[in-house]
Each structure stands twice: as C-alpha cells, then as structure tokens.
Design a protein around this motif. Structure first.
Motif, PDB file in Angstrom:
ATOM      1  N   GLU A   1      12.530  -8.753  -1.160  1.00 51.68           N
ATOM      2  CA  GLU A   1      11.276  -8.854  -2.269  1.00 51.68           C
ATOM      3  C   GLU A   1      10.112  -7.894  -2.166  1.00 51.68           C
ATOM      4  OE1 GLU A   1       9.853 -11.893  -5.890  1.00 51.68           O
ATOM      5  OE2 GLU A   1       7.974 -11.342  -3.882  1.00 51.68           O
ATOM      6  N   VAL A   2      10.456  -6.572  -2.416  1.00 47.00           N
ATOM      7  CA  VAL A   2       9.125  -5.456  -2.162  1.00 47.00           C
ATOM      8  C   VAL A   2       8.549  -5.020  -3.154  1.00 47.00           C
ATOM      9  CG1 VAL A   2      10.610  -5.075  -0.835  1.00 47.00           C
ATOM     10  CG2 VAL A   2      10.966  -3.748  -3.216  1.00 47.00           C
ATOM     11  N   THR A   3       7.359  -4.497  -2.947  1.00 46.73           N
ATOM     12  CA  THR A   3       5.886  -4.172  -4.001  1.00 46.73           C
ATOM     13  C   THR A   3       6.868  -2.700  -4.288  1.00 46.73           C
ATOM     14  OG1 THR A   3       4.768  -5.640  -3.233  1.00 46.73           O
ATOM     15  CG2 THR A   3       3.563  -4.274  -4.572  1.00 46.73           C
ATOM     16  N   PHE A   4       5.836  -2.134  -5.120  1.00 47.21           N
ATOM     17  CA  PHE A   4       5.641  -0.779  -6.256  1.00 47.21           C
ATOM     18  C   PHE A   4       4.589  -0.961  -6.457  1.00 47.21           C
ATOM     19  CE2 PHE A   4       8.893  -3.251  -9.824  1.00 47.21           C
ATOM     20  CZ  PHE A   4       7.879  -2.402 -10.456  1.00 47.21           C
ATOM     21  N   TYR A   5       4.877   0.043  -7.395  1.00 45.69           N
ATOM     22  CA  TYR A   5       3.797   0.706  -8.268  1.00 45.69           C
ATOM     23  C   TYR A   5       4.397   2.050  -9.342  1.00 45.69           C
ATOM     24  CZ  TYR A   5       1.782  -0.417  -3.507  1.00 45.69           C
ATOM     25  OH  TYR A   5       0.619  -0.990  -3.125  1.00 45.69           O
ATOM     26  N   GLU A   6       3.968   0.707 -10.107  1.00 46.12           N
ATOM     27  CA  GLU A   6       4.040   1.420 -12.328  1.00 46.12           C
ATOM     28  C   GLU A   6       4.325   2.734 -12.207  1.00 46.12           C
ATOM     29  OE1 GLU A   6       3.046  -0.288 -16.740  1.00 46.12           O
ATOM     30  OE2 GLU A   6       1.586   0.178 -15.138  1.00 46.12           O
ATOM     31  N   GLY A   7       5.650   3.630 -12.186  1.00 45.26           N
ATOM     32  CA  GLY A   7       5.484   5.029 -12.434  1.00 45.26           C
ATOM     33  C   GLY A   7       6.491   5.160 -11.453  1.00 45.26           C
ATOM     34  N   GLU A   8       6.521   4.645  -9.969  1.00 47.95           N
ATOM     35  CA  GLU A   8       7.424   4.966  -9.323  1.00 47.95           C
ATOM     36  C   GLU A   8       9.023   4.649  -8.830  1.00 47.95           C
ATOM     37  OE1 GLU A   8       5.718   4.267  -4.718  1.00 47.95           O
ATOM     38  OE2 GLU A   8       6.037   2.508  -5.929  1.00 47.95           O
ATOM     39  N   SER A   9       9.399   5.978  -8.790  1.00 47.00           N
ATOM     40  CA  SER A   9      11.196   5.930  -8.248  1.00 47.00           C
ATOM     41  C   SER A   9      11.428   4.859  -7.970  1.00 47.00           C
ATOM     42  CB  SER A   9      11.378   7.519  -8.757  1.00 47.00           C
ATOM     43  OG  SER A   9      11.509   8.079  -8.162  1.00 47.00           O
ATOM     44  N   VAL A  10      13.361   4.670  -7.667  1.00 50.58           N
ATOM     45  CA  VAL A  10      13.485   4.329  -7.261  1.00 50.58           C
ATOM     46  C   VAL A  10      13.941   5.076  -5.502  1.00 50.58           C
ATOM     47  CG1 VAL A  10      16.428   3.676  -6.277  1.00 50.58           C
ATOM     48  CG2 VAL A  10      15.116   3.156  -8.762  1.00 50.58           C
ATOM     49  N   PHE A  11      13.730   5.816  -5.672  1.00 52.52           N
ATOM     50  CA  PHE A  11      13.732   7.099  -4.340  1.00 52.52           C
ATOM     51  C   PHE A  11      12.388   6.987  -3.753  1.00 52.52           C
ATOM     52  CE2 PHE A  11      12.209  11.251  -2.278  1.00 52.52           C
ATOM     53  CZ  PHE A  11      13.044  11.261  -1.621  1.00 52.52           C
ATOM     54  N   ASN A  12      11.654   6.532  -4.547  1.00 54.09           N
ATOM     55  CA  ASN A  12       9.741   6.748  -3.794  1.00 54.09           C
ATOM     56  C   ASN A  12       9.878   4.736  -3.317  1.00 54.09           C
ATOM     57  OD1 ASN A  12       8.388   7.370  -6.788  1.00 54.09           O
ATOM     58  ND2 ASN A  12       8.809   9.164  -5.172  1.00 54.09           N
ATOM     59  N   LEU A  13      10.558   4.152  -3.330  1.00 54.04           N
ATOM     60  CA  LEU A  13      10.555   3.005  -2.883  1.00 54.04           C
ATOM     61  C   LEU A  13      11.720   2.509  -2.397  1.00 54.04           C
ATOM     62  CD1 LEU A  13      10.266   0.177  -2.913  1.00 54.04           C
ATOM     63  CD2 LEU A  13      12.062  -0.326  -5.043  1.00 54.04           C
ATOM     64  N   LEU A  14      12.843   3.717  -2.031  1.00 54.20           N
ATOM     65  CA  LEU A  14      13.764   3.357  -1.259  1.00 54.20           C
ATOM     66  C   LEU A  14      13.211   4.133   0.357  1.00 54.20           C
ATOM     67  CD1 LEU A  14      16.657   3.476   0.232  1.00 54.20           C
ATOM     68  CD2 LEU A  14      17.288   5.685  -0.350  1.00 54.20           C
ATOM     69  N   GLN A  15      11.956   5.482   0.167  1.00 58.64           N
ATOM     70  CA  GLN A  15      11.704   6.155   1.026  1.00 58.64           C
ATOM     71  C   GLN A  15      10.786   5.732   1.256  1.00 58.64           C
ATOM     72  OE1 GLN A  15       9.415   9.665  -0.349  1.00 58.64           O
ATOM     73  NE2 GLN A  15      10.362  11.147   1.526  1.00 58.64           N
ATOM     74  N   ARG A  16       9.797   5.020   1.579  1.00 60.85           N
ATOM     75  CA  ARG A  16       8.824   3.698   1.592  1.00 60.85           C
ATOM     76  C   ARG A  16       8.946   2.604   2.634  1.00 60.85           C
ATOM     77  NH1 ARG A  16       6.258   3.057  -2.672  1.00 60.85           N
ATOM     78  NH2 ARG A  16       7.077   0.622  -3.122  1.00 60.85           N
ATOM     79  N   GLU A  17       9.987   1.806   1.758  1.00 61.39           N
ATOM     80  CA  GLU A  17      10.792   0.902   2.327  1.00 61.39           C
ATOM     81  C   GLU A  17      11.509   0.583   3.667  1.00 61.39           C
ATOM     82  OE1 GLU A  17      10.033  -2.023   2.250  1.00 61.39           O
ATOM     83  OE2 GLU A  17       8.188  -1.754   0.843  1.00 61.39           O
ATOM     84  N   THR A  18      12.685   1.949   4.098  1.00 60.96           N
ATOM     85  CA  THR A  18      12.850   2.303   5.354  1.00 60.96           C
ATOM     86  C   THR A  18      12.183   2.656   6.581  1.00 60.96           C
ATOM     87  OG1 THR A  18      14.026   4.673   3.809  1.00 60.96           O
ATOM     88  CG2 THR A  18      15.520   3.055   4.035  1.00 60.96           C
ATOM     89  N   LYS A  19      11.140   4.208   5.514  1.00 62.88           N
ATOM     90  CA  LYS A  19       9.670   3.824   6.836  1.00 62.88           C
ATOM     91  C   LYS A  19       9.738   2.514   7.152  1.00 62.88           C
ATOM     92  CE  LYS A  19       6.112   7.064   7.838  1.00 62.88           C
ATOM     93  NZ  LYS A  19       5.357   7.974   6.987  1.00 62.88           N
ATOM     94  N   ARG A  20       9.026   1.862   6.202  1.00 55.95           N
ATOM     95  CA  ARG A  20       7.983   0.593   6.724  1.00 55.95           C
ATOM     96  C   ARG A  20       9.311  -0.484   7.717  1.00 55.95           C
ATOM     97  NH1 ARG A  20       7.220  -4.943   4.710  1.00 55.95           N
ATOM     98  NH2 ARG A  20       8.660  -4.686   3.329  1.00 55.95           N
TER      99      ARG A  20
END
Length: 278
Positions: free
Chosen positions: A181-200
């Motif tokens: 379970e991960v957090t995203f921000y309204e308006g973000e894309s699947v790419f935005n989430l992948l980029q942040r979570e792989t880095k984290r």
C-alpha cells in the motif's frame, strides 16, 4: 490257300483309308492333359483380370465418393468458418464503434482515418479511464492510497532465455516489490508513482521519453531491461486487472487502484496482456 498280291495291296489301301478317315473324323481330336491345363489356366487368368478390373473400378468409385464427401465437408467447414469469421468481424466492429463513441464522449479526439488519437492510441474499452496529457492534470496535496507491486516471475520460468549476466538479479520467487500500500497525490500518474517508489525502495529504474506516444517508456527495473529475456521481452503495467493501451505517464491514478508492473517474455501473451504500449 494263297492270297494274291493284289488282294493284299487292296486290303492295305482300305486300312490306310479307314485310318485316315478316323483321324479326319476326330477320332484322335481329344485334348491332351497339357492342353486342358493351358485352357483352364487361360480361363482363370481371364477371370482374374476381370476380377482385378472390377475391384479397381470399385476402389476408384469408393475413392471418388470419399473425395466428394471430403470436399463437401471442407465446403461446409469453409462456409461455417466464413460465417463465424464474418460474425466475429461484425462483433469486433461493433465493439470498436462502441469504444470510439465512449472514448470521444470522454474527451478523446479520434482521427477517423487512423482510428486513433494523435499519439497513436486506440479508443479505450467502455468504462476504462481515458488517457490524459502529461501536465494537463494538476497534482494536488490531497494524499490518497493505492497498491503497487513489481514482479518478474516469467523470467524465473524462462531462465534459459535470460542474459547470463542478469541471472543473479532475478529473485528466486520473481518478486522485486511485493504488493504494497503506497501513498499518491491526486492528479499523479502511474509513472509518477513508479518513479517515486522505486527511488524510495532503492530499486533501479530507467526510462526514456517517447514524444510520438507522449509518454515515458520503462526500459528497465532492477537492472532487468527489455530484450534481456528474448526479443519479445520487456516491462508492462496493469491497473485493476487491465493492461492499458497507452503509456504510464498518461494514466491518472484513482483511490484504491491496484497497480502491477510485470515483466513479459512474450509481448504480454504470457501474462494475460497483449501488444499494449506502456
């Protein structure tokens, strides 16, 4: 009593005439065993020829009948196949028209000549999210949650096809990131989430921008790249069980979405997908 020479001569002549007459009359015309055998042999040979001819005619007739039956069956199959094919084409056409109507009603601009939008994206199925232009949607500070996972189980099943230098990068169970379970921000894309979570999570990820599709293309995750496991291999993403037919930069996340990044070794066919673009 003495018999004169004339009488003896006459008797001999008469006997000779009688013998000749007997011969000419057929007295010795009876067939010999060898001639009877030859005659019987000839008769049997003629009968065999007739039987072979008759059997050949029957076989030819049977073959002809079988050929006609096969031709009729093939014709019926062809007609049935044509009907099914025609029906399938009509059904596909109806589905496509329905998808076009749905997509256009949601804001997609479909070129009637190509049947796609300007970024070569086909109409989406009814009920599915339509693609958006990166940057066209404002990202807010409104935090929401969804789940995301990354796995390459298909590589585990195809290690023989994997680049030998990459074997040690593949987890035994094929799971690079379990469903989380991960957090995203309204308006973000699947790419935005992948980029942040792989880095984290300190997971390698490399991408390239493809203007022709107006989206990011995921080249590699965890140092596993496209073509590393065959010429049909690479990364695909799935949301709520559906493989979108457009890039991950154009898919806006919704609350509760289930996002999966999956490595395919066969253009998506081995993971239930198709030829969709990322």
């Amino acid at each position: 009593m003495k018999i004169s020479k004339n009488k003896i001569y006459t008797a001999v002549v008469i006997i000779a005439v009688l013998i000749a007459a007997y011969i000419l009359g057929g007295g010795f015309a009876k067939s010999s065993p060898s001639s009877d055998f030859q005659k019987n042999t000839n008769i049997k040979a003629e009968q065999n020829v007739e039987e072979r001819t008759e059997n050949k005619d029957k076989e030819e007739q049977k073959s002809t009948e079988e050929a006609i039956a096969v031709a009729q069956q093939q014709e019926q199959t062809t007609e049935s196949g044509s009907e099914n094919s025609s029906q399938e084409k009509n059904e596909t056409k109806a589905v496509n028209q329905k998808s076009v109507a749905y997509s256009e009603s949601k804001g997609m601009q479909i070129d009637p000549k190509t049947g796609k939008d300007k970024y070569r994206t086909e109409p989406v199925p009814e009920g599915k999210p339509i693609p958006v232009e990166p940057g066209a949607v404002k990202v807010t500070k409104n935090a929401k949650t969804c789940t995301m996972s990354i796995e390459c189980k298909t590589i585990v099943d195809n290690l023989a096809s994997l680049n030998k230098e990459k074997v040690e990068l593949v987890p035994e169970d094929g799971i690079i990131m379990p469903t989380t379970e991960v957090t995203f921000y309204e308006g973000e894309s699947v790419f935005n989430l992948l980029q942040r979570e792989t880095k984290r999570n300190k997971i390698h990820m490399e991408f390239s921008n493809t203007p022709i599709y107006n989206s990011a293309y995921i080249e590699g995750i965890n140092n596993l790249y496209e073509f590393d496991c065959g010429e049909l291999s690479g990364w695909m993403y799935k949301v709520n069980g559906w493989f979108p037919n457009y890039g991950c930069s154009r898919y806006v996340i919704k609350e509760g979405d289930i996002i999966e990044w999956i490595y395919t070794c066969d253009l998506g066919r081995d993971i239930g997908g198709g030829l969709n673009e990322q």
